[in-house]
Scaffold this active site. Structure first.
Site, PDB file in Angstrom:
ATOM      1  CB  SER A 140      61.750  39.805  18.766  1.00  0.00           C
ATOM      2  OG  SER A 140      60.807  38.905  19.283  1.00  0.00           O
ATOM      3  CE1 TYR A 153      65.963  36.044  18.294  1.00  0.00           C
ATOM      4  CE2 TYR A 153      63.955  36.547  19.506  1.00  0.00           C
ATOM      5  CZ  TYR A 153      64.667  36.540  18.332  1.00  0.00           C
ATOM      6  OH  TYR A 153      64.097  37.031  17.188  1.00  0.00           O
TER       7      TYR A 153
END
Lengths: 250, 431
Positions: A140, A153
């Site tokens: 990501s 995350y």
């Protein structure tokens, strides 16, 4: 480039299924692994009707199945090692206070990082023995710079980035046919992000899926941002001094 | 769950932020999670407020799986969120295509059924609803399947039912054979409406897909080009062109109106000059011309209306001429006008838009004066027995709508009490 077989872990995620749709003309046989076996069966049927020659399914839970060797299982189904492995599973903690929970931290770390690294380890041993293969992992853009929200995350994804960078360096020295692809999508509108405020410049899972398919077909390696303009954006974000990050509320 | 304002393709925005429920599989029942009224939503390609909910929106784009496809009979069963463009891309390589395709590929199967869409093939294929064999619905009281033989009344209400009879989750469709993705295209110019009627009737006899672009950029003159095309009947070895990925998905609206009158005039002149009597083209460029340009963004901050009406055969020439006269009075650029003949083929749908006659679609920039002119045009169309397409409408009032669609009470009867749209509230309010 066309290739004979592919393993997709986390196949029922929207990004992964759109990648599979876009790869149907280029890949003959698929092994799909995911947690929800009902949706897995639907997706397998779908791919068959879209023209895939053979589609196999493997129920797999990244949180529980820590000891399974997915590559061996895929190999047993296909009769050969898959040429490409795409790892697409991840969780995004919903709660902003998730970082204070022991259980959530353990769970997110297991699904996003540990299970992926364990998979990569088996892939590495198999692929290095055979001498060719592509491993593509969805990371990501969040991993590039910590923000005050969702840093748990981001941290799990950052670990993947560093590991894959290292693996890529090692493989590059061995053979150009061993490829590591780190896919870094920006904000994608998927069920995983449905609870978040919609940001401008978000893209659809379909577009990301098609881009991933293109990168795999072209044999790309290294960190790839989707869409491409996230690369300069994150370059700037990485250079921002900490006092600026303190002031912008992201 | 976050709330956001939903938008139609032309930029009609919901009056307040709307909560969206995302459907991932046809097994989920969104009615059990909430007490609000719901409305299914796909890719937001409709032009008016039929896609704007009064309660919550149910996003069906996750229902994008093909369930089965029999390439011997050409029957396909797919979930409602599959886009028509994606469906055809899959089936055309196996020798089948959808008989009815709209001007954009960004339409979901569910939306195509709910608006009972039509295409360039109406003269032999009729509407989309004629090719639907079976539909799966989720209603607030449970799951139900309907077809022309089973729950036939509900089936009729669902075809063209504006998504009000429940959430369409899957459909079984009949495809037609098609050997090659390449098409033979002819451009035939016309210089008056009489000539259009004559030529188009002639072309419809030998071509499967006929549509006309009409040039309204010169006041008092109606000219144009009829585009007639058909699939090749023998397979070709020509490689398929790549599908393009758009660079930016959400192109912001231009801060000014690019489509001003001089630019439209110039573009129309060029278009007349570059027409080619005969060419070979891929079906995607022939069928989906609207997807080439971010059309809806070029009208500037005000956006635009599309007036899409069908006029009964007896009065059609006078009515189209009168309509154009009115539009010219509005003194705005009219960049796109499309003419198409509808045949007498009946749709199974209760509230289906097409009826025998000629349909005209005109894009009109949103200005106060244009709105006034459109209101008079719509009133005129209502008096001569024409119809306005609900999927493109924002201006109809309740009386006009009920006059155009006398079956609306039947749809109201079959409507799920927990489904509603801004459009339906507007056109049924005053009764």
């Amino acid at each position: 480039m066309t290739f004979s077989s592919m393993l997709i872990v986390g196949a029922t995620s929207q990004i992964a299924s759109h990648t599979a749709y876009a790869l149907v003309p280029h890949c003959r046989r698929f092994v799909l692994a995911a947690r929800n076996s009902e949706r897995l069966a639907l997706l397998a049927d779908d791919l068959r009707h879209r023209g895939a020659e053979a589609v196999y399914t493997l129920p797999y839970d990244a949180e529980q199945d820590t000891d399974r060797d997915l590559i061996e299982e895929a190999c047993a189904l296909l009769g050969e090692l898959p040429t490409v492995v795409l790892i697409a599973h991840a969780v995004l903690p919903r709660d902003d206070q998730a970082y204070r929970s022991k259980q959530t931290t353990r769970e997110v770390l297991q699904i996003n990082t540990s299970s992926v690294l364990v998979l990569c380890a088996t892939i590495a041993s198999h692929f290095e023995e055979r001498g060719y293969g592509t491993v593509a992992v969805i990371s990501s853009v969040a991993a590039d710079r910590a923000r005050r929200s969702n840093f748990l995350y981001a941290a799990t994804k950052a670990a993947l980035d560093v590991y894959l960078d290292g693996l890529a360096l090692r493989w590059q020295a061995q053979s150009p046919a061993l490829r590591v692809l780190t896919i870094k999508p920006g904000f994608v509108r998927t069920p995983m992000t449905a609870h978040l405020e919609r940001v401008p410049f978000s893209v659809s899972a379909e577009r990301v899926g098609r881009s991933i398919a293109r990168l795999i077909i072209h044999g790309s390696t290294g960190r790839r941002y989707i869409p491409w303009w996230w690369r300069p954006v994150m370059l700037i974000a990485r250079c921002l001094p900490r006092w600026v990050m303190q002031r912008i509320r992201l | 769950m976050t709330k956001q304002r939903l938008e139609s393709w032309t930029g009609v925005v919901s009056p307040s932020p709307v909560e969206t429920i995302t459907l991932q599989s046809t097994e989920e029942n969104p009615f059990t999670h909430t007490h609000a009224s719901l409305l299914a939503r796909g890719y937001g390609s409709s032009y008016g407020d039929i896609c704007l909910p009064t309660g919550k929106a149910v996003l069906c784009t996750g229902l994008n799986r093909i369930r089965w496809f029999n390439n011997q009979t050409g029957i396909i069963c797919a979930e409602a969120g599959v886009r028509l463009g994606d469906l055809v891309a899959v089936t055309i390589s196996q020798g089948w295509t959808l008989p009815v395709l709209p001007g954009t590929e960004q339409v979901s199967i569910g939306g195509a059924i709910a608006s009972d869409i039509h295409g360039k093939s109406h003269h032999w294929a009729g509407t989309f609803g004629r090719w639907v064999r079976r539909v799966g619905l989720i209603r607030s009281d449970g799951r139900i399947e309907c077809s022309p033989t089973e729950n036939a009344e509900l089936f009729g209400a669902t075809i063209g039912g504006l998504g009000l009879t429940g959430i369409i989750t899957w459909a079984e469709l009949q495809l037609v054979p098609c050997v090659s993705p390449w098409m033979e295209c002819h451009d035939v110019p016309f210089s008056s409406l009489d000539e259009y009627v004559e030529r188009s009737a002639e072309l419809e006899r030998s071509f499967d897909y006929v549509v006309a672009w009409c040039d309204l950029s010169r006041r008092g003159v109606i000219t144009g080009i009829i585009h007639a095309s058909r699939f090749f009947s023998s397979p070709s070895a020509k490689p398929e062109p790549k599908r393009k990925v758009p660079l930016i998905e959400h192109i912001p609206r231009l801060p000014f109106r690019l489509l001003s009158r001089p630019i439209v005039w110039l573009a129309s002149r060029v278009r007349h000059m570059v027409q080619r009597p005969q060419r070979i083209a891929h079906y995607r460029s022939v069928m989906f011309p609207l997807d080439g340009l971010p059309w809806n963004r070029l009208f500037g901050p005000g956006g635009f209306y599309q007036l899409h009406a069908v006029l009964p055969p007896a009065q059609r020439l006078d009515a189209i001429a009168a309509l154009c006269q009115h539009l010219w009075q509005a003194r705005v650029a009219l960049p796109l006008c499309v003419l198409k003949n509808f045949s007498a083929l009946r749709s199974p749908g209760l509230l289906s838009f097409p009826m025998e006659g000629t349909s005209i679609a005109v894009d009109v920039p949103n200005t106060p004066r244009a709105r006034q002119v459109l209101e008079t045009i719509i009133a005129d169309i209502a008096t001569i027995g024409g119809r306005i397409y609900p999927a493109k409408d924002v201006l109809l009032n309740a009386e006009q709508f009920q006059r155009m669609y006398p079956n609306w009470r039947l749809l109201e009867h079959y409507r799920d009490r927990r489904c509603s749209s801004q459009f339906w509230e507007r056109v049924t309010r005053q009764q």
